[in-house]
Write a protein that holds these residues in place. Structure first.
Motif, PDB file in Angstrom:
ATOM      1  N   ASN A   1       8.298  11.032  17.138  1.00 27.01           N
ATOM      2  CA  ASN A   1       6.834  10.936  17.203  1.00 27.01           C
ATOM      3  C   ASN A   1       6.345  11.013  18.646  1.00 27.01           C
ATOM      4  OD1 ASN A   1       6.917  10.650  14.475  1.00 27.01           O
ATOM      5  ND2 ASN A   1       5.931   8.654  14.391  1.00 27.01           N
TER       6      ASN A   1
ATOM      7  N   TYR B   1      12.323  -5.621  11.996  1.00 29.43           N
ATOM      8  CA  TYR B   1      11.487  -6.276  10.999  1.00 29.43           C
ATOM      9  C   TYR B   1      11.918  -5.805   9.618  1.00 29.43           C
ATOM     10  CZ  TYR B   1       9.129  -6.086  15.437  1.00 29.43           C
ATOM     11  OH  TYR B   1       8.878  -6.142  16.770  1.00 29.43           O
TER      12      TYR B   1
ATOM     13  N   LYS C   1      10.183 -11.213  22.131  1.00 32.85           N
ATOM     14  CA  LYS C   1       9.448 -11.383  20.881  1.00 32.85           C
ATOM     15  C   LYS C   1      10.424 -11.117  19.748  1.00 32.85           C
ATOM     16  CE  LYS C   1       5.993  -8.879  18.179  1.00 32.85           C
ATOM     17  NZ  LYS C   1       6.958  -8.189  17.300  1.00 32.85           N
TER      18      LYS C   1
ATOM     19  N   LEU D   1      -3.048   3.574  10.557  1.00 36.08           N
ATOM     20  CA  LEU D   1      -2.100   3.985  11.592  1.00 36.08           C
ATOM     21  C   LEU D   1      -2.490   3.331  12.905  1.00 36.08           C
ATOM     22  CD1 LEU D   1      -1.597   7.751  10.772  1.00 36.08           C
ATOM     23  CD2 LEU D   1       0.184   6.002  10.898  1.00 36.08           C
TER      24      LEU D   1
ATOM     25  N   THR E   1       2.453  -0.249   7.041  1.00 38.83           N
ATOM     26  CA  THR E   1       3.457  -0.709   6.085  1.00 38.83           C
ATOM     27  C   THR E   1       2.970  -0.519   4.642  1.00 38.83           C
ATOM     28  OG1 THR E   1       4.090  -2.364   7.719  1.00 38.83           O
ATOM     29  CG2 THR E   1       4.935  -2.678   5.492  1.00 38.83           C
TER      30      THR E   1
ATOM     31  N   CYS F   1       0.214   2.173  16.000  1.00 39.91           N
ATOM     32  CA  CYS F   1       1.022   2.635  17.135  1.00 39.91           C
ATOM     33  C   CYS F   1       1.723   3.953  16.854  1.00 39.91           C
ATOM     34  CB  CYS F   1       2.063   1.580  17.486  1.00 39.91           C
ATOM     35  SG  CYS F   1       3.378   1.438  16.256  1.00 39.91           S
ATOM     36  N   GLU F   2       1.948   4.255  15.596  1.00 43.79           N
ATOM     37  CA  GLU F   2       2.707   5.438  15.181  1.00 43.79           C
ATOM     38  C   GLU F   2       4.107   5.518  15.755  1.00 43.79           C
ATOM     39  OE1 GLU F   2      -0.436   8.685  15.351  1.00 43.79           O
ATOM     40  OE2 GLU F   2       0.818   9.348  13.681  1.00 43.79           O
ATOM     41  N   HIS F   3       4.673   4.404  16.139  1.00 41.11           N
ATOM     42  CA  HIS F   3       6.123   4.436  16.389  1.00 41.11           C
ATOM     43  C   HIS F   3       6.836   3.172  15.906  1.00 41.11           C
ATOM     44  CE1 HIS F   3       4.559   2.948  20.240  1.00 41.11           C
ATOM     45  NE2 HIS F   3       5.745   2.478  20.534  1.00 41.11           N
ATOM     46  N   GLY F   4       6.315   2.633  14.803  1.00 43.08           N
ATOM     47  CA  GLY F   4       7.101   1.616  14.094  1.00 43.08           C
ATOM     48  C   GLY F   4       6.989   0.204  14.628  1.00 43.08           C
ATOM     49  N   VAL F   5       6.063  -0.049  15.545  1.00 49.40           N
ATOM     50  CA  VAL F   5       5.998  -1.364  16.156  1.00 49.40           C
ATOM     51  C   VAL F   5       4.918  -2.250  15.522  1.00 49.40           C
ATOM     52  CG1 VAL F   5       5.544  -2.609  18.310  1.00 49.40           C
ATOM     53  CG2 VAL F   5       6.949  -0.552  18.334  1.00 49.40           C
TER      54      VAL F   5
ATOM     55  N   LEU G   1       1.286  -6.710  13.804  1.00 50.94           N
ATOM     56  CA  LEU G   1       0.482  -7.231  14.903  1.00 50.94           C
ATOM     57  C   LEU G   1      -0.983  -7.354  14.491  1.00 50.94           C
ATOM     58  CD1 LEU G   1       1.942  -5.234  17.936  1.00 50.94           C
ATOM     59  CD2 LEU G   1       2.705  -7.402  16.956  1.00 50.94           C
TER      60      LEU G   1
ATOM     61  N   GLY H   1      12.894   8.153  14.567  1.00 48.68           N
ATOM     62  CA  GLY H   1      11.498   8.417  14.202  1.00 48.68           C
ATOM     63  C   GLY H   1      10.536   8.202  15.368  1.00 48.68           C
ATOM     64  N   PRO H   2      10.590   7.023  16.011  1.00 49.35           N
ATOM     65  CA  PRO H   2       9.719   6.823  17.176  1.00 49.35           C
ATOM     66  C   PRO H   2       9.940   7.866  18.271  1.00 49.35           C
ATOM     67  CG  PRO H   2      10.619   4.728  16.452  1.00 49.35           C
ATOM     68  CD  PRO H   2      11.290   5.791  15.633  1.00 49.35           C
TER      69      PRO H   2
ATOM     70  N   CYS I   1       4.842   5.431   9.134  1.00 44.72           N
ATOM     71  CA  CYS I   1       4.659   6.312  10.296  1.00 44.72           C
ATOM     72  C   CYS I   1       5.979   6.852  10.811  1.00 44.72           C
ATOM     73  CB  CYS I   1       3.914   5.591  11.409  1.00 44.72           C
ATOM     74  SG  CYS I   1       4.891   4.324  12.244  1.00 44.72           S
ATOM     75  N   ILE I   2       7.092   6.184  10.487  1.00 46.95           N
ATOM     76  CA  ILE I   2       8.392   6.706  10.924  1.00 46.95           C
ATOM     77  C   ILE I   2       9.259   7.042   9.715  1.00 46.95           C
ATOM     78  CG2 ILE I   2       8.470   5.804  13.281  1.00 46.95           C
ATOM     79  CD1 ILE I   2      10.021   3.379  12.243  1.00 46.95           C
TER      80      ILE I   2
ATOM     81  N   MET J   1       0.976  11.647  18.999  1.00 53.54           N
ATOM     82  CA  MET J   1       2.025  10.913  18.299  1.00 53.54           C
ATOM     83  C   MET J   1       2.512  11.645  17.055  1.00 53.54           C
ATOM     84  SD  MET J   1       2.407   8.433  20.195  1.00 53.54           S
ATOM     85  CE  MET J   1       3.055   6.922  19.526  1.00 53.54           C
TER      86      MET J   1
ATOM     87  N   GLY K   1      16.227   6.871  10.315  1.00 55.72           N
ATOM     88  CA  GLY K   1      15.178   7.308  11.236  1.00 55.72           C
ATOM     89  C   GLY K   1      14.352   6.210  11.863  1.00 55.72           C
ATOM     90  N   GLN K   2      14.845   4.984  11.861  1.00 58.91           N
ATOM     91  CA  GLN K   2      14.008   3.915  12.401  1.00 58.91           C
ATOM     92  C   GLN K   2      14.077   3.836  13.936  1.00 58.91           C
ATOM     93  OE1 GLN K   2      11.890   2.130   9.918  1.00 58.91           O
ATOM     94  NE2 GLN K   2      12.580   4.162   9.309  1.00 58.91           N
TER      95      GLN K   2
ATOM     96  N   ARG L   1       7.918   1.358   6.864  1.00 56.73           N
ATOM     97  CA  ARG L   1       6.951   1.913   7.808  1.00 56.73           C
ATOM     98  C   ARG L   1       6.661   3.365   7.434  1.00 56.73           C
ATOM     99  NH1 ARG L   1       6.199  -2.898  10.000  1.00 56.73           N
ATOM    100  NH2 ARG L   1       6.992  -3.262  12.085  1.00 56.73           N
TER     101      ARG L   1
ATOM    102  N   ALA M   1      10.465  -4.359   7.149  1.00 59.79           N
ATOM    103  CA  ALA M   1      10.086  -3.001   6.745  1.00 59.79           C
ATOM    104  C   ALA M   1      10.974  -1.962   7.436  1.00 59.79           C
ATOM    105  CB  ALA M   1       8.616  -2.743   7.058  1.00 59.79           C
ATOM    106  N   VAL M   2      11.482  -2.300   8.613  1.00 61.42           N
ATOM    107  CA  VAL M   2      12.391  -1.405   9.334  1.00 61.42           C
ATOM    108  C   VAL M   2      13.806  -1.541   8.768  1.00 61.42           C
ATOM    109  CG1 VAL M   2      13.431  -0.954  11.598  1.00 61.42           C
ATOM    110  CG2 VAL M   2      10.970  -1.422  11.420  1.00 61.42           C
TER     111      VAL M   2
ATOM    112  N   GLY N   1       6.652  -8.465  12.520  1.00 57.68           N
ATOM    113  CA  GLY N   1       6.546  -7.013  12.624  1.00 57.68           C
ATOM    114  C   GLY N   1       5.161  -6.481  12.293  1.00 57.68           C
TER     115      GLY N   1
END
Lengths: 409, 283
Positions: free
Chosen positions: B42, B103, B193, A38, A49, A40-44, A133, B38-39, A60-61, B1, B34-35, A58, B105-106, A131
Motif C-alpha cells: 500500500n 492485533y 504500545k 478507511l 475492521t 491509515c490504510e496500512h493496518g494500524v 485507534l 500488505g502495508p 485495507c491490507i 495509499m 499479507g499482514q 483488516r 484482526a491481524v 488495534g
C-alpha cells in the motif's frame, strides 16, 4: 482483472476486480457499502475492521481478489444482529463515540471481544482494543460500553443465534482462505515496472546547505585499506573509480569541477529504490579530508534523500595502511521515510560501507599492479547491494574476516 | 495509499507455486496472509509484478503433532496458534507468543511462515522460535518440487527482510520441538504500545530433561542474537531458579560482541532479557 464471487452481508456478489484493489475499496467504491471506514490504510488504525468468514480482519491490507468464495460481513450487515444492537446501545449510553470515524471498526472488534472472551475484564478489553485507534473519547467510554455488554451477557445469557456468516470458522489458515480455487489465468502475466531506466532527475541544486537543519540520521563508519594514505588520497581523486566501488552506484555524466551526477540502487529485501541525483565535492588535500554534499530522488517512490558525507584519512601501521573514517548525515523524505526505522538504516549503511571498502581494496590492489587477492569485479558497475542476500555471502564472509576487528559483527 | 499494479495467482499446490516462483523475468513475491507485505504494498515500498497467494494450498495449512514436537505449515495463522486450533506442544509457550503479536484482526490472517520469511528483526516468531530451537523446512531448490532442506530458525533469517530462500524455494513448514514438563520459559517484549513493533525482545528456555538451555536477545537492528548453549549466562549452573545465578555482565559481553554500543539500546535489550529470565524462574 480477475473475476471473484463472494457473499457480502448475505448477498451473492460476482465482480471483476483489479488484484491491487483492497477489500475496503471494493466494498466502498464497488458495493457502495461506505460503513467500512478507511483511516491509515496500512493496518494500524483498525477503522476498516470487518468480518471475513465470521472473524475480524483488516480490509485495507486484505485484497478483494484474495476473498474469492469468502463470506464478508460489514457493519451494515450487522444491523439486525442482537449482540451488535446491545453494543450500539451501550456505545450511545457510555459515550463510546464522538466523531464516529473509528466506530464501525470499534464495534466489530467489540463484538469479537464479547463473543470470544465472555469473561474479559477491563485490562483484557483494553488489550484487545489496542488495534483500534480513537482520537475523541480517550477510550474510557468504549471500554465501559464493552464491559456493560459483557456483564449483560453474563447475567442474561448470550443473545439468540447470530446471523449466518458472523461466527468464526474452525478451519486452519488465514480467514477467507478456506475456499480458495485456483484462479484461471487470463492472459500472460505482465511486467509491471518500467525497467530501471532512471531518467536524470530534476534534482534541486545542491549548493552548500548553510543553516540546514540537523540531519535526521547520522552514521559513523570506518575501515582500513592496506595502502599508504597518499595513494588512497590520489585514488579518491578519481571520482569515477570511487563511484564504481559503491555497490549499485554509477555516474550518469562524467564528473566536472568537483560536481558529479549519478545514481544508486539500494535493495533491502523486497524494497528497492533507485536514487538519482548530484553532489558537490570539497577537498582539503593538506589534511586529507573532504566533504561530499548532495541529494537524490527515487522517482518510483517519490522519496528524496539529502545529506553530506565527511571523510578523513588517517595513517595506520607506520604509514603502510590507511584508516578511512566516514561520517554520513542525511534526511530522507517521502514514502520511504515513513518506513525508516533507524536501526535498519544503520544496518544497511554498515553493510554498504563494508562492501564499499572491499571493492576499494580490490581496485587499489589492481591499480598498484599487485596480483589482487580477490577476484576482480567482472563489470565496471558493481552489483547492487542486496543486503544480506546469499549472493553476497561469499563476499560477506571475506568482509567479516577482513574487518572483523572493526565491525565486531 | 493504493498499491501499484500487480498480477495475482492463487495456486492450489506447492508445485504450482514453485513454478511461478521460478519465473526469472518477473519480480515475484509470495503472499502468505499479507499482514506485513500488505502495508508495504500500500505504501508502494514494494512493487512486484506478481503476487503468489499460497494460502489456498492445503498442505501449507496443516498442523501435525507427534511425540517429538509439531510441524506447522507456513500458512498456520497466529490466531490458529493463539486459540489452540493448531495443537500446542509447548505448554502454553506458543499461544502466549501468538497472542502478543499485533492485533486480533491481524492475527486472523497473519501467518507464522509469512512472518518468518518477511524477516523483520522486531517480529516475535524470529526471536521466539529461535529460542525454542525450531527449524525451518524449505521446499524446492535444485532438486525440484520435492526437494527439501532444513535450517535452524536462527539461520533462516540472514538479514533485515532477507530469509535464506534461494530462487525457486518456499518455506513449507516450521518444526517445533515438544518441551518437557519441567521446561522453564520466559519471554519479554518491550514495546511502546501493545501490538506495536518490539523495541527489544528477551527469551530464555531451560529444559533440563532435554539438556537445553537457550537464550535470545531479539529486535536488534538485524538478526537476533541467539545463544544455543546459554549455561554461561547462569554461571554454568542453570537451575529452575534461573534468576539466582543470572549473570548480567555475561549478557552485556554478548552485546559487545554484537557491536551494540548505544547505551539506550543496550539498556532495553538487557532489561528485556533480564525480565525474561525472571519470568522463567521458579520462585
Amino acid at each position: 482483472m480477475k473475476t471473484i464471487s463472494l457473499t457480502v452481508n448475505g448477498k451473492a456478489v460476482t465482480a471483476a476486480v483489479e488484484p491491487r484493489t483492497h477489500l475496503a475499496d471494493f466494498l466502498r467504491e464497488g458495493q457502495l457499502l461506505t460503513g467500512t471506514h478507511l483511516g491509515c490504510e496500512h493496518g494500524v488504525c483498525g477503522a476498516c475492521t470487518l468480518l471475513i468468514d465470521g472473524s475480524p480482519a483488516r480490509s485495507c491490507i486484505t485484497y478483494a481478489v484474495a476473498c474469492d468464495g469468502a463470506e464478508i460481513t460489514t457493519i451494515e450487515g450487522l444491523d439486525e444482529d442482537a449482540t451488535m444492537r446491545r453494543l450500539r446501545d451501550a456505545f450511545s449510553r457510555e459515550h463510546g463515540l464522538q466523531c464516529g470515524y473509528c466506530t464501525p471498526g470499534m464495534l466489530i472488534t467489540a463484538r469479537d471481544i464479547v463473543t470470544r472472551l465472555p469473561d474479559a475484564d477491563d485490562r483484557r478489553v483494553r488489550f484487545e482494543l489496542s488495534g483500534n485507534l480513537c482520537r475523541c473519547t480517550g477510550y474510557v467510554g468504549i471500554v465501559r460500553a464493552v464491559r456493560r455488554v459483557i456483564e449483560e451477557r453474563q447475567k442474561n445469557g448470550s443473545a439468540a443465534r447470530p446471523e449466518a456468516g458472523t461466527t468464526p470458522g474452525t478451519s486452519l489458515g488465514p480467514v477467507g482462505s478456506g475456499h480458495a480455487r485456483t484462479m484461471p489465468a487470463n492472459g500472460p502475466i505482465k511486467r509491471q515496472m518500467a525497467t530501471a531506466t532512471t531518467t536524470a532527475p530534476a534534482a534541486e541544486p545542491t549548493r552548500s546547505p548553510s543553516g540546514q537543519a540537523k540531519p535526521g540520521m547520522e552514521i559513523r563508519q570506518s575501515f582500513t585499506v592496506n595502502h599508504p594514505p597518499d595513494r588512497v588520497w590520489a585514488f579518491f581523486d578519481q571520482i569515477d573509480q570511487v563511484a564504481a566501488c559503491m555497490p549499485g552506484a554509477s555516474l550518469t555524466t562524467p564528473p566536472r569541477d568537483d560536481h558529479v551526477a549519478g545514481k544508486i540502487r539500494i535493495k533491502l529485501g523486497p524494497i528497492s529504490a533507485d536514487f538519482a541525483g548530484d553532489a558537490d565535492i570539497e577537498r582539503d588535500a593538506a589534511n586529507k579530508r573532504g566533504v561530499i554534499r548532495g541529494g537524490g530522488l527515487d522517482t518510483r517512490s517519490r522519496s528524496s534523500a539529502r545529506g553530506e558525507i565527511r571523510y578523513a584519512l588517517f595513517e595506520e601501521k607506520g604509514g603502510t595502511a590507511t584508516r578511512v573514517e566516514v561520517d554520513v548525515g542525511f534526511t530522507l523524505t517521502g514514502p520511504l521515510a515513513q518506513f525508516s526505522r533507524s536501526g535498519i538504516v544503520n544496518d544497511l549503511a554498515s553493510r554498504l560501507t563494508a562492501a564499499f571498502a572491499q571493492n576499494l581494496r580490490v581496485r587499489m590492489d589492481r591499480a598498484a599492479g599487485g596480483s589482487p587477492a580477490e577476484p576482480e569485479p567482472s563489470t565496471e558497475q558493481t552489483a547492487e547491494l542486496n543486503a544480506g542476500a546469499l549472493v553476497l555471502s561469499v563476499l560477506w564472509a571475506r568482509i567479516k574476516s577482513l574487518f572483523g576487528a572493526l565491525f565486531r559483527r | 495509499m493504493k498499491p501499484a499494479q500487480f498480477d495475482y495467482e492463487r495456486p492450489s499446490s506447492v508445485a504450482e507455486a514453485l513454478d511461478l516462483l521460478r519465473r526469472e523475468d518477473l519480480f515475484v513475491k509470495v503472499l502468505a496472509g499479507g499482514q506485513s507485505l500488505g502495508p508495504m504494498l500500500n505504501l508502494r515500498l514494494v512493487q512486484p509484478d506478481l503476487l503468489v497467494d499460497i494460502t489456498g494450498i492445503p498442505e501449507l495449512k496443516r498442523a501435525e503433532p507427534d511425540s517429538d514436537g509439531i510441524t506447522l505449515g507456513a500458512c498456520i495463522t497466529n490466531a490458529d496458534i493463539e486459540d489452540g486450533r493448531a495443537p500446542d506442544v509447548t505448554g502454553g509457550v506458543l499461544p502466549a507468543i501468538a497472542r502478543g503479536i499485533a492485533y486480533r484482526a491481524v492475527r486472523n490472517r497473519g501467518t507464522i511462515g509469512g512472518s518468518l520469511s518477511h524477516a523483520d528483526p522486531s517480529a516475535d516468531w524470529v526471536s521466539g522460535l529461535a529460542a525454542l530451537g525450531a527449524e525451518a523446512i524449505i521446499r524446492g531448490g535444485p532438486q525440484g518440487d520435492s526437494g527439501r532442506r532444513t535450517l535452524p530458525i536462527e539461520d533462516y533469517m540472514v538479514g533485515v527482510f532477507e530469509a535464506a530462500l534461494e530462487p525457486g524455494e518456499i518455506l513449507e513448514a516450521v518444526r517445533i520441538p515438544r518441551l518437557s514438563a519441567r521446561a522453564r520459559w520466559g519471554y519479554y517484549k518491550i514495546c511502546r504500545k501493545t501490538g506495536e513493533f518490539a523495541h527489544a525482545i528477551g527469551a530464555v528456555l531451560y529444559d533440563p530433561e532435554r539438556s537445553v538451555c537457550r537464550a535470545v536477545i531479539g529486535a536488534t537492528e538485524s538478526t537476533p542474537l541467539v545463544v544455543a548453549d546459554a549455561a554461561f549466562l547462569f554461571g554454568d549452573r542453570p537451575s529452575d531458579n534461573l534468576a539466582a545465578t543470572y549473570d548480567t555482565a555475561a549478557a552485556a559481553r554478548l552485546l559487545d560482541r554484537k557491536g551494540m554500543t548505544d547505551p539506550f539500546e543496550r539498556q532495553v535489550h538487557l532489561a528485556a532479557l533480564r525480565r525474561a529470565v525472571d519470568r522463567a524462574s521458579l520462585q
